[in-house]
Motif scaffolding. Structure first.
Motif: not given
Ligand code: SAM
Length: 282
Positions: A224-228, A172-180, A210-219
């Motif tokens: 994601v961490d909590a879900a997994f 999920v974190k890698a996909a934040w930046y684009g497709p792999w 960019p998909r979202g702001s730095e603050e959005e990314r951190l949130r």
């Protein structure tokens, strides 16, 4: 310009000269086969005059194959002996002066890259492959694409899609930046020493915006961490800690259009981002 690549005998000679015994701690498995390094560079589609960053150039096998295309390279190496020797190896093998810049540093700690390279090409040290990739994507917005060689299981995780067993936080974190996408396999026999795991190539393209702001990314990443962390649990339960209660988590999930009974492994990065946007500000 003719650059001559390193073969198995060159690698052993250089290692002996530097008194380097490859260490597991630094993930030192050197590629001793010219066809393999050319294959990696081809998979990355490196063009002359492009600026490439390599993490962990080691004795220079892959570095020379990148330079052979006419691209310039910024190479970040943590092992001082290797970092110090690399410019001389490059000159000895026909690389023009100025085409290679070596940064003698821990790639996890670098915060600027000379030349602002746009392409990442690396045979990554196994112990830090995911954190170093995420650090580079976070820190260097000018990186547009890349191909890296990593442990097969890590490559599969990075490219995994929702619903699969191996889909997890790196996916999920890698996909934040684009497709792999997976882009080829590499035999164990091309390494010295031969590792006890298989390797795969995996590539990415950063999204143009960019998909979202730095603050959005951190949130989003915290969710994601909590879900997994509790991947077998339904999201309303897994996210109850973050949102205060399972009722509060259900409300956020519903307003983001995600079923509170879904599990973390079913959600795309878009879903996670929507949950972060629907969450009350901290
Ligand atoms: N690129 C070379 C090749 O293909 O033969 C070497 C690849 S080897 C798998 C990984 C390299 O990364 C080693 O040279 C190691 O010293 C270096 N390395 C390990 N941890 C590092 C870090 N945190 N930052 C920069 N380089 C690192």
């Amino acid at each position: 310009m003719t650059v001559s690549l390193l073969g198995a005998a060159d690698i052993r000679r250089l290692a002996a000269e530097l008194d380097v015994t490859p260490t597991k701690k630094l993930g030192q498995n050197f590629v001793v086969d010219a066809n393999t390094v050319r294959k990696i560079v081809q998979a990355a589609d490196v063009r002359p005059s492009e600026r490439v960053v390599e993490i962990g150039p080691g004795l220079g096998s892959l570095t020379l194959a990148i330079l052979e295309t006419g691209a310039s390279v910024t190479a970040v190496e943590i092992d001082h002996r290797l970092a110090e020797r690399l410019p001389q190896t490059a000159l000895d093998r026909g690389v023009p002066e100025g085409a290679l810049t070596v940064v003698d540093a821990d790639a996890m700690r670098v915060t600027a890259l000379p030349g602002e390279p746009t392409v990442l090409v690396a045979n990554l040290p196994y112990n830090v492959s995911v954190p170093v990739l995420l650090h580079f994507l976070e820190t260097f917005p000018y990186l547009e694409r890349g191909v890296v060689m990593v442990q097969a299981e890590v490559a599969e995780r990075l490219a995994a899609k929702p619903g699969s067993k191996i889909y997890g936080t790196p996916s999920v974190k890698a996909a934040w930046y684009g497709p792999w996408k997976l882009s080829g396999s590499v035999s164990r026999q091309v390494f010295w020493p031969v590792p006890n795991v298989d390797s795969l190539l995996v590539g990415f393209h950063r999204d143009p915006e960019p998909r979202g702001s730095e603050e959005e990314r951190l949130r989003t990443f915290a969710i994601v961490d909590a879900a997994f962390n509790q991947r077998r649990k339904m999201l309303r339960q897994a996210l109850s800690g973050i949102f205060g209660s399972s009722a509060a988590a259900s409300a956020v999930l519903e307003s983001a259009g995600v079923a509170p009974t879904a599990r973390g492994e079913d959600l795309t990065v878009d879903d996670y981002h929507r949950i972060a946007l629907a969450a009350p500000a901290a």
